[in-house]
Design an enzyme around this catalytic site. Structure first.
Site, PDB file in Angstrom:
ATOM      1  CB  ILE A 292      -0.900   0.030   1.246  1.00 17.31           C
ATOM      2  CG1 ILE A 292      -1.783  -1.212   1.303  1.00 17.31           C
ATOM      3  CG2 ILE A 292      -1.765   1.296   1.240  1.00 17.31           C
ATOM      4  CD1 ILE A 292      -2.533  -1.349   2.608  1.00 17.31           C
ATOM      5  CG  ASP A 336     -17.924  38.833 -19.297  1.00 15.82           C
ATOM      6  OD1 ASP A 336     -18.264  39.132 -20.459  1.00 15.82           O
ATOM      7  OD2 ASP A 336     -18.300  39.466 -18.301  1.00 15.82           O
ATOM      8  CG  ASP A 647     -19.364  39.721 -13.724  1.00 18.76           C
ATOM      9  OD1 ASP A 647     -20.408  39.222 -14.191  1.00 18.76           O
ATOM     10  OD2 ASP A 647     -18.773  40.672 -14.266  1.00 18.76           O
ATOM     11  CG  ASN A 713       5.461   0.678  -2.342  1.00 17.11           C
ATOM     12  OD1 ASN A 713       6.481   1.012  -1.751  1.00 17.11           O
ATOM     13  ND2 ASN A 713       4.290   1.240  -2.109  1.00 17.11           N
ATOM     14  CG  ASN A 743       7.148   0.417   2.499  1.00 18.06           C
ATOM     15  OD1 ASN A 743       6.553   0.649   1.457  1.00 18.06           O
ATOM     16  ND2 ASN A 743       7.871  -0.668   2.681  1.00 18.06           N
ATOM     17  CB  THR A 746      13.502   5.570   3.013  1.00 22.30           C
ATOM     18  OG1 THR A 746      14.307   5.090   4.090  1.00 22.30           O
ATOM     19  CG2 THR A 746      14.403   6.026   1.886  1.00 22.30           C
ATOM     20  CG  ASP A 747       8.801   4.603  -0.165  1.00 27.00           C
ATOM     21  OD1 ASP A 747       9.812   4.807  -0.842  1.00 27.00           O
ATOM     22  OD2 ASP A 747       7.930   3.786  -0.470  1.00 27.00           O
TER      23      ASP A 747
END
Length: 910
Positions: A292, A336, A647, A713, A743, A746-747
């Site tokens: 994950i 516009d 507007d 991963n 995970n 570091t990640d």
């Protein structure tokens, strides 16, 4: 006392209105106003579905990835792995708080904008029984029913009110009625059965006084006003889903499936290999966390929040974080004209003086510019015709020119923009209105009347006679003229010459210039009444002024950039067809062969017929807000992702129907701002294009972070599975805590900062993305396999080389550190899909470089400090070990640089 919505206030006399509202022409007392405020609430529009702090916080934890992480934390606690669970919970907490504070900050930004734009109202309160009333200035939110308000040129009406007294009052009600021509107002009672646009004795909340002044009594505030009623109706228009929401949902499903498959496969293989059940279960849990990309929610939030910050610095407030990315998918912008593509500052560009064409330089309200005749400078002091023309322009004028309080180079016009343009032209010649009025005081006037089509003022001159000055429609003024001021001399004006002048007027109009004629005559004081009753005659014609709301220079560049980026730009304006087409041509929206449709044309077209023309139509003129809604729907039926500007309050349904509704921060109403996804603080088209560019950058950065997370991963998963299946060892290649460290530490550091990558130079050279395109495409899949193979091969090589020496802890430490370093080098790869990191600038993303340094430092700590060695199961590494790790892990960087080089050469050949 209570305001009855069923009362026909316009059909009642002013005295009867005051009686029913329990008020007087001298206003309310402070005590009574406070009582009514407490009873009926503030004079403001309801904010609708604005989330509370708790609601914003709950929204952050609804992401499926967060839910899976929460489940992983629960399982960790059940397995008595409290450190693992604590780390996961810390990530959830940090991500949730980060998302909360970023989105809450965005909401606070819009509230700050509304607070800065909060208007004041002039009211009469605590007036003495006799003597002169003193006006008070209060916040518009504090106005109550029964208040007597005072408004004059340039003021915004705070609440729906019945006029009691007025002088030459005209209102800009376009934001409510869609009618571009100012509405003339009166104080007398009217018949009962009238529509809003016909209620000429009512001034409505949010409308602006363009000319004159009035005293009025408030009969409706807040949601009871006409603006409030329309705000109720907006809830009936369904809001389109943004592309990011579709993509995020798709990605979440795929990643959860990947997590389940990877974890199940690990458990099955480990079971097959005969590993201890508890150890295998904990390892599988770490594997689930590895599968994950837990840093993705934080990365997406940061990428979007960074976009909000960047857009705020580029004059846009993003109300919804998703809107930043959605702008990157825009394929059509419907904008516009006034104030967005143009400066919203009417400017005199050309004068016609009895056959001579005088060019006027300068743009906007700043009184700087020159007059040139055939390229030669012309001074008003040396040309009697020019001097007299500009004197009339300044004196026969109800507007005023003022320098900004805080910015000396910024000038403002109070009053009608057309009169303001004439005033600025006179100021460019050194004519000061206040000084002219001292020497030529106004003694009487004939207000502008649409039926008569002219305005006249009468001034003393120091002699026995008065100077009558007039301005109005060219044909009307010329019909009244018998003479012409030609090069300083008064000459007779015959019919032939009148026709020549009218032809010149038509030529100026064909150039999209708004043309006014100016004339004068001297009369005796006793002749004023006859002049006013019978009408002007025997006037001396001085010339025509040709003015236009000029295009913004930056709008021209921005439209060109849109075309380069494959975005269709369409102008939808209430202006006349000729003017709209001329401005669109100058800016680059209109090209030969494209179509121009008017509001009446749209009324005659079915939806199917409009769909057949919409692709080839670049300009819609004389359109109302309901037409804009149809234009948006037609573009969407043709497959476009639409951004619509607006507007006026009646623009709100069209803004809500569009994927991106863009409100004007300066001229926009509160209803429009509440409906919009984005608010322009400078009302500038360039800011829209900046937002589109930023949206593309944000999506690419999200894609870069996804590519990084999934590839790294996948590399971890492949490494673990290959080790389990093919390596004849009775220990796991990593410990569960080491996987969590890689995970979550570091990640996590790298992915968030990768989301802050600066834009690539060619971001606007790409066509709009297909709105059905998912974040993960085939290029990312190929890259994931490419990187995963390198990571798995390199990590297993280092691990087995050391394992053959017999030290499992050293082997695990070397493999663990090699895997972490692979991720660091892969972060550099992911900064661009097809450009070398050295081409985009190795240090251009200083945040990522800082994160890389921090990641390396943390990895050194993980293998050096005794506390981390004990917690992670690592040992100290030598310089030689680190050299091996760097040599192996850098191969993924070198290989990807070669891939980009080969791909770049292939594109050049193509």
């Amino acid at each position: 006392m209570a305001s009855d919505a069923n009362n026909n206030w316009h059909a009642l006399s002013a005295d009867r209105v005051l009686q029913k509202l329990d008020s007087t022409t001298r206003g309310l007392s402070t005590e009574e106003a406070a009582r009514r405020y407490k009873a009926f609430g503030p004079n403001e529009l309801e904010e609708g579905e604005k989330l509370s702090k708790l609601g914003i916080l709950i929204e952050q934890v609804k992401n499926p990835l967060i839910a899976v992480l929460g489940l992983a934390a629960v399982i960790s606690f059940m397995a008595d792995k409290f450190i693992d669970a604590a780390v996961i919970l810390a990530v959830i907490l940090i991500n949730t708080l980060l998302g909360f504070f970023k989105e809450y900050s965005a909401e606070e930004a819009i509230l700050a904008l509304r607070s800065q734009a909060s208007a004041e109202a002039r009211v009469l309160r605590d007036c003495p029984e006799t003597g002169t009333c003193q006006e008070m200035r209060i916040k518009s939110q504090e106005v109550v029913v029964g208040d007597i308000i005072l408004v004059e040129a340039g003021a915004k009406v705070p609440a729906d009110s019945r006029i009691i007294e007025q002088a030459n009052l005209e209102m800009d009600e376009s934001m409510l009625t869609g009618e571009s021509v100012p509405a003339r107002k009166m104080a007398e009672a009217l018949q009962e059965d009238l529509i809003t646009a016909e209620m000429d004795n009512i001034i409505f909340a949010g409308t602006v006084v363009t000319q004159g002044r009035c005293k009025a009594v408030v009969f409706a505030t807040g949601m009871d006003t006409e603006m409030g009623k329309i705000a109720h109706q907006i809830a009936g228009t369904e809001k389109a889903k943004t592309p990011l929401k579709r993509r995020t949902l798709d990605l979440s499903k795929k990643l959860m499936i990947l997590a389940l498959v990877a974890s199940s496969l690990t458990l099955v293989v480990g079971f097959w290999r005969g590993f201890e059940l508890i150890e295998l279960f904990l390892f599988t849990l770490a594997m689930a966390v590895s599968a994950i990309p837990e840093g993705l929610p934080a990365a997406i939030t940061v990428a979007l929040a960074v976009g909000v910050s960047r857009m705020a610095s580029r004059h846009a407030i993003i109300r919804k974080l998703d809107a930043v990315e959605t702008l990157g998918s825009i394929t059509a912008v419907c904008t516009d004209k006034t104030g967005t593509l143009t400066t919203n500052q009417m400017t005199v560009q050309k004068l016609f003086l009895a056959g001579r064409i005088v060019d006027v330089s300068g743009v906007g309200f700043q009184p700087k510019g020159d007059f040139e005749l055939d390229g030669v400078p012309l001074k008003a002091s040396e040309d009697k015709s020019l001097s007299m023309f500009l004197k009339i322009a300044s004196l026969c004028n109800d507007a005023s020119l003022k320098s900004h309080k805080e910015e000396e180079d910024r000038w403002e016009i109070l009053g009608d923009p057309t009169e303001g343009a004439l005033l600025v032209a006179a100021a460019k010649a050194g004519l000061d209105k206040s000084e002219l009025e001292e020497s030529h005081p106004r003694v009487d006037e004939i207000p502008f009347d649409p039926k008569n089509r002219y305005m006249s003022t009468f001034h003393r001159t120091g002699s026995a006679e008065l100077l009558a000055l007039l301005k109005g429609a060219p044909e009307t003024i010329l019909d009244m003229c018998s003479y012409v001021l030609d090069r300083g001399e008064v000459k007779e004006l015959d019919q032939k010459r009148k026709e020549e002048f009218l032809k010149a007027s038509s030529q100026m109009a064909a150039e999209a210039l708004r043309v006014l004629a100016l004339a004068y005559v001297t009369i005796k004081p006793e002749e004023v009444d006859e002049f006013k009753n019978k009408g002007p005659a025997n006037l001396i014609f001085t010339g025509f002024s040709g003015m236009i709301d000029p295009p913004r220079p930056e709008a021209i560049r921005s439209v060109h950039l849109c075309k380069r980026a494959g975005i269709k730009v369409t102008m939808a304006t209430g202006d006349h067809k000729i003017t709209a087409q001329a401005i669109a041509r100058d800016i680059g929206i209109y090209e030969e062969g494209s179509k121009v449709l008017t509001g009446s044309d749209l009324d005659d077209l079915s939806d199917e017929e409009l769909d057949g023309l919409i692709q080839d139509t670049s300009v819609f003129a004389r359109v109302s807000p309901k037409h804009k809604h149809r234009i948006v729907q037609s573009l969407q039926r043709k497959g476009h992702i639409v951004a619509m500007t607006g507007d006026g309050v009646n623009d709100a349904p069209a803004l809500k129907a569009a994927e991106i509704g863009i409100a004007m921060g300066i001229t926009g109403t509160d209803v429009t701002k509440e409906t919009a996804d984005m608010i322009l603080t400078d009302d500038n088209f360039q800011s829209i294009v900046n937002a589109v560019e930023e949206g593309r950058v944000i999506f690419e950065n999200i894609r870069k972070t996804v590519k990084y997370l999934i590839s790294t991963n996948a590399g971890e998963i492949l490494t673990i599975l290959v080790a389990l299946v093919f390596m004849a060892i009775n220990v796991l290649i990593f410990t569960p805590v080491q996987i969590l460290w890689v995970n979550l530490v570091t990640d996590g550091l790298l992915v968030v900062n990768l989301a802050m990558e600066p834009k690539e130079e060619d971001v606007m050279d790409q066509p709009p993305r297909n709105p059905k395109e998912n974040i993960i495409n085939m290029d990312i899949v190929k890259n994931v396999l490419f990187v995963a193979a390198f990571m798995a091969a390199g990590t297993l090589l280092v691990f087995t080389r050391e394992l053959n020496g017999g030290d499992i802890h050293r082997a695990q430490t070397l493999g663990f550190t090699t895997l972490a370093m692979f991720q660091i080098f892969n972060a550099l790869n992911c900064r661009s899909e097809d450009k070398s990191v050295f081409k985009i600038g190795l240090f251009s993303n200083k945040y990522l470089i800082g994160a890389i340094v921090a990641s390396i430092a943390l990895q050194l700590m993980a293998t050096t400090l005794p506390f981390f060695q004990m917690a992670l199961g690592t040992v100290a590494l030598s310089l030689y070990d680190w050299a091996i790790i760097f040599a192996v892990s850098s191969t993924v960087f070198i290989a990807d640089e070669l891939r980009k080089l080969i791909k770049g050469k292939s594109l050049i050949r193509i």
